[in-house]
Design an enzyme around this catalytic site. Structure first.
Site, PDB file in Angstrom:
ATOM      1  N   CYS A 129       1.030  -1.151  -0.031  1.00 37.33           N
ATOM      2  CA  CYS A 129      -0.042   0.124  -0.225  1.00 37.33           C
ATOM      3  C   CYS A 129       0.943   1.142   0.137  1.00 37.33           C
ATOM      4  O   CYS A 129       1.737   1.405   0.908  1.00 37.33           O
ATOM      5  CB  CYS A 129      -0.964  -0.061   1.058  1.00 37.33           C
ATOM      6  SG  CYS A 129      -1.987   1.025   1.338  1.00 37.33           S
ATOM      7  N   CYS A 140     -11.614  14.138   3.900  1.00 41.19           N
ATOM      8  CA  CYS A 140     -12.751  13.282   4.548  1.00 41.19           C
ATOM      9  C   CYS A 140     -12.693  12.973   5.957  1.00 41.19           C
ATOM     10  O   CYS A 140     -11.635  12.781   6.929  1.00 41.19           O
ATOM     11  CB  CYS A 140     -12.499  11.772   3.666  1.00 41.19           C
ATOM     12  SG  CYS A 140     -12.165  11.964   1.872  1.00 41.19           S
ATOM     13  N   SER A 245     -13.438   5.742  -4.009  1.00 41.13           N
ATOM     14  CA  SER A 245     -14.079   5.920  -2.758  1.00 41.13           C
ATOM     15  C   SER A 245     -15.415   6.451  -2.639  1.00 41.13           C
ATOM     16  O   SER A 245     -15.502   7.750  -2.499  1.00 41.13           O
ATOM     17  CB  SER A 245     -13.025   6.525  -1.884  1.00 41.13           C
ATOM     18  OG  SER A 245     -11.759   5.866  -1.715  1.00 41.13           O
ATOM     19  N   HIS A 247     -18.366   5.610  -0.626  1.00 41.32           N
ATOM     20  CA  HIS A 247     -18.785   5.671   0.684  1.00 41.32           C
ATOM     21  C   HIS A 247     -20.211   6.157   1.035  1.00 41.32           C
ATOM     22  O   HIS A 247     -20.618   6.274   2.115  1.00 41.32           O
ATOM     23  CB  HIS A 247     -17.841   6.521   1.369  1.00 41.32           C
ATOM     24  CG  HIS A 247     -16.445   6.281   1.406  1.00 41.32           C
ATOM     25  ND1 HIS A 247     -16.047   4.876   1.633  1.00 41.32           N
ATOM     26  CD2 HIS A 247     -15.072   6.904   1.037  1.00 41.32           C
ATOM     27  CE1 HIS A 247     -14.714   4.836   1.258  1.00 41.32           C
ATOM     28  NE2 HIS A 247     -14.344   6.108   1.204  1.00 41.32           N
ATOM     29  N   ASN A 324     -12.277   2.000  10.411  1.00 39.78           N
ATOM     30  CA  ASN A 324     -11.024   1.735  11.271  1.00 39.78           C
ATOM     31  C   ASN A 324     -10.837   3.103  12.143  1.00 39.78           C
ATOM     32  O   ASN A 324     -10.611   4.126  11.699  1.00 39.78           O
ATOM     33  CB  ASN A 324      -9.839   1.439  10.469  1.00 39.78           C
ATOM     34  CG  ASN A 324      -9.837   0.168   9.858  1.00 39.78           C
ATOM     35  OD1 ASN A 324     -10.060  -0.681  10.639  1.00 39.78           O
ATOM     36  ND2 ASN A 324      -9.352   0.228   8.548  1.00 39.78           N
ATOM     37  N   CYS A 367      -6.493   0.781   6.655  1.00 36.50           N
ATOM     38  CA  CYS A 367      -7.156   1.835   5.775  1.00 36.50           C
ATOM     39  C   CYS A 367      -7.436   3.039   6.600  1.00 36.50           C
ATOM     40  O   CYS A 367      -8.479   3.082   7.560  1.00 36.50           O
ATOM     41  CB  CYS A 367      -8.438   1.453   5.152  1.00 36.50           C
ATOM     42  SG  CYS A 367      -8.339   0.366   3.857  1.00 36.50           S
TER      43      CYS A 367
HETATM   44  N1  SAH Z   1      -7.061   9.063  -1.139  1.00 37.54           N
HETATM   45  C1  SAH Z   1      -7.457   8.080  -1.702  1.00 37.54           C
HETATM   46  C2  SAH Z   1      -6.758   6.682  -1.492  1.00 37.54           C
HETATM   47  C3  SAH Z   1      -6.349   6.598  -0.140  1.00 37.54           C
HETATM   48  S1  SAH Z   1      -7.355   6.109   0.999  1.00 37.54           S
HETATM   49  C4  SAH Z   1      -8.786   7.850  -1.621  1.00 37.54           C
HETATM   50  O1  SAH Z   1      -9.539   8.255  -0.753  1.00 37.54           O
HETATM   51  O2  SAH Z   1      -9.356   6.893  -2.402  1.00 37.54           O
HETATM   52  C5  SAH Z   1      -7.766   4.393   0.855  1.00 37.54           C
HETATM   53  C6  SAH Z   1      -9.145   3.888   1.175  1.00 37.54           C
HETATM   54  O3  SAH Z   1      -9.396   3.765   2.818  1.00 37.54           O
HETATM   55  C7  SAH Z   1     -10.082   4.961   0.791  1.00 37.54           C
HETATM   56  O4  SAH Z   1     -11.293   4.287   0.260  1.00 37.54           O
HETATM   57  C8  SAH Z   1     -10.665   5.755   2.158  1.00 37.54           C
HETATM   58  O5  SAH Z   1     -11.624   6.245   1.892  1.00 37.54           O
HETATM   59  C9  SAH Z   1     -10.600   4.589   3.097  1.00 37.54           C
HETATM   60  N2  SAH Z   1     -10.447   5.001   4.422  1.00 37.54           N
HETATM   61  C10 SAH Z   1     -10.021   6.225   4.993  1.00 37.54           C
HETATM   62  N3  SAH Z   1     -10.233   6.409   6.392  1.00 37.54           N
HETATM   63  C11 SAH Z   1     -10.764   5.155   6.579  1.00 37.54           C
HETATM   64  C12 SAH Z   1     -11.221   4.437   7.894  1.00 37.54           C
HETATM   65  N4  SAH Z   1     -10.914   5.391   9.016  1.00 37.54           N
HETATM   66  N5  SAH Z   1     -11.635   3.369   8.090  1.00 37.54           N
HETATM   67  C13 SAH Z   1     -11.736   2.513   6.747  1.00 37.54           C
HETATM   68  N6  SAH Z   1     -11.314   3.131   5.595  1.00 37.54           N
HETATM   69  C14 SAH Z   1     -10.956   4.383   5.564  1.00 37.54           C
HETATM   70 FE1  SF4 Z   2      -7.261  11.908   1.305  1.00 40.14          FE
HETATM   71 FE2  SF4 Z   2      -8.358   9.562   0.715  1.00 40.14          FE
HETATM   72 FE3  SF4 Z   2      -8.106  10.267   3.282  1.00 40.14          FE
HETATM   73 FE4  SF4 Z   2      -9.863  11.371   1.609  1.00 40.14          FE
HETATM   74  S1  SF4 Z   2      -9.776   9.147   2.240  1.00 40.14           S
HETATM   75  S2  SF4 Z   2      -8.732  12.291   3.170  1.00 40.14           S
HETATM   76  S3  SF4 Z   2      -8.888  11.778  -0.007  1.00 40.14           S
HETATM   77  S4  SF4 Z   2      -6.247  10.035   1.815  1.00 40.14           S
END
Ligand code: SAH
Ligand code: SF4
Length: 394
Positions: A129, A140, A245, A247, A324, A367
């Site tokens: 990763c 986010c 993503s 969501h 998470n 993640c």
């Molecule tokens: N910025 C990109 C890639 C990195 S995040 C994106 O947002 O797609 C990788 C994945 O983990 C994304 O789907 C993101 O939304 C998810 N993610 C972020 N925070 C999380 C959390 N606390 N628990 C589970 N998944 C999460």
């Molecule tokens: Fe950035 Fe992806 Fe995290 Fe959103 S989920 S804050 S785009 S790393």
């Protein structure tokens, strides 16, 4: 609309960081760039072309870090090369191993910015990763990385460097077609890869080169929060698998939890998915869906998800990610029963919707948990200072 963030979130190309000793780091350079650097160092065009090819192979296929290892280049030339070039690796600040075998590395760039990478071993694959930025501008609400104060794009060298370092530590040189531990790459570490398009593209091209790291584009996935204007280019110029993503299935909820939705809405995003080059039943788009208790996890939302995927005729599957948690996060994890019910509805709609098992939670490698420990220290430091100030006032 202004996207919340700490710097202008437009992809700003970054020149490779210059080393203090004036030498050029070859990691992250393409074949043409290596050749041009050799010419700049004084080789004639013909010699630069031949040496460039040899050096490329040693650097990216064999994992050499010293010119002395390059046995098909005359010994007399090694000092010249070492005077002008290095074959670098990111500095490792900390390496951790989870009880489930997941490994996380904290890496430091020459300008003292920290970023992380994670390796997730499974029975049939090993997934790296990779981070594309230090922090992320997109904020986010459920993502720890989005709360980092400092943000900068990583260079192509720093992105390829992560893969090189992982290969070093797994002992996987030279590149073998069979029996690898590191089989897959996901651009799902820190940062939004499509806000750092050029560096991510250049890095992945090196990773995919058959005479280099030789990872197939079918084993690489780029995840975006929905930077719609860059999605077609990602398909055309990089050609890897796409994860989005998603969501949420309503404007109201997605605006809240994935703020880029206020700029590029759901319809635009789904249309860009429908238009993504190279998608078919064998190569589907993955929708990531983080399950947040009482926020986006109802049966009704599961049915709406199926409706949307069908409406846009998408070849897609859905990855359900249990949220998470991290300290101070504004959401809770959905109950396992809720996640199962959501998954069943999507499956009944004819769409695959596996529930992801969180990996590396005990070392904050799962993640959305990536946030560098140096940044955590900064925050702790800030809290301490605030307390001291309060005490002095009171
Ligand atoms: N910025 C990109 C890639 C990195 S995040 C994106 O947002 O797609 C990788 C994945 O983990 C994304 O789907 C993101 O939304 C998810 N993610 C972020 N925070 C999380 C959390 N606390 N628990 C589970 N998944 C999460
Ligand atoms: Fe950035 Fe992806 Fe995290 Fe959103 S989920 S804050 S785009 S790393």
């Amino acid at each position: 609309m202004q996207i919340p963030g700490h710097i202008d979130p437009v992809a700003v190309p970054r020149a490779p960081t210059l080393r203090e000793d004036g030498r050029v780091d070859l990691v992250g350079l393409s074949k043409d760039q290596i050749r041009a650097e050799l010419e700049a160092a004084g080789l004639d065009a013909k010699a630069a072309k031949l040496r460039g090819k040899q050096i490329w192979h040693w650097v990216y296929n064999r994992g050499a870090t010293e010119f002395a290892q390059m046995t098909d280049i005359a010994k007399a030339q090694h000092p010249f090369l070492a005077d002008h070039f290095v074959i670098g690796r990111p500095e490792v600040v900390e390496a951790q191993v989870s009880s489930d075998g997941t490994r996380k590395w904290l890496l430091r760039a020459p300008d003292a910015q920290d970023y992380e990478m994670v390796f997730i071993p499974d029975a049939d694959r090993g997934t790296l990763c990779v981070s594309s930025q230090v922090g992320c501008t997109l904020n986010c609400r459920f993502c720890h990385t989005g709360t980092m104060r400092l943000v900068r794009n990583l260079t192509a060298s720093e992105i390829v460097g992560q893969v090189m370092l992982a290969r070093d530590s797994l002992g996987e040189w030279p590149s073998q077609p069979e029996g690898r531990l590191l089989t897959n790459i996901v651009m799902m570490g820190m940062g939004e890869p499509l806000y750092n398009f050029d560096a991510v593209r250049d890095a992945l091209k090196i990773v995919m080169d058959g005479d280099g790291l030789a990872l197939s584009k079918r084993r690489i996935t780029l995840s975006t929060s929905g930077v719609v204007p860059m999605m077609a280019r990602a398909g055309e110029e990089i050609g890897v698998n796409l994860a989005v993503s998603l969501h949420a299935v309503t404007k109201e909820v997605r605006d809240e939890i994935v703020p880029i939705n206020r700029k590029y809405g759901l319809e635009e995003l789904l249309q860009a998915c429908a238009d993504y080059p190279g998608v078919n039943n064998a190569r589907r788009i993955t929708f990531e869906y983080v399950m947040l208790k009482d926020k986006n996890d109802s049966d009704e939302e599961a049915r709406e998800l199926v409706r949307l995927i069908k409406k846009y005729r998408l070849h897609a599957k859905v990855n359900l990610i249990p949220f998470n948690p991290w300290p101070g996060a504004p959401y809770d994890t959905s109950t396992p029963e809720r996640v199962r019910s959501f998954s069943n509805i999507v499956f009944d709609g004819g769409i695959s919707a596996p529930i992801r098992t969180p990996r590396g939670r005990d070392i904050d490698a799962a993640c959305g948990q990536l946030k560098t420990s140096s940044e955590k220290k900064t925050r702790a430091e800030l809290d301490r200072l605030a307390e001291e100030k309060q005490a002095a006032l009171g």
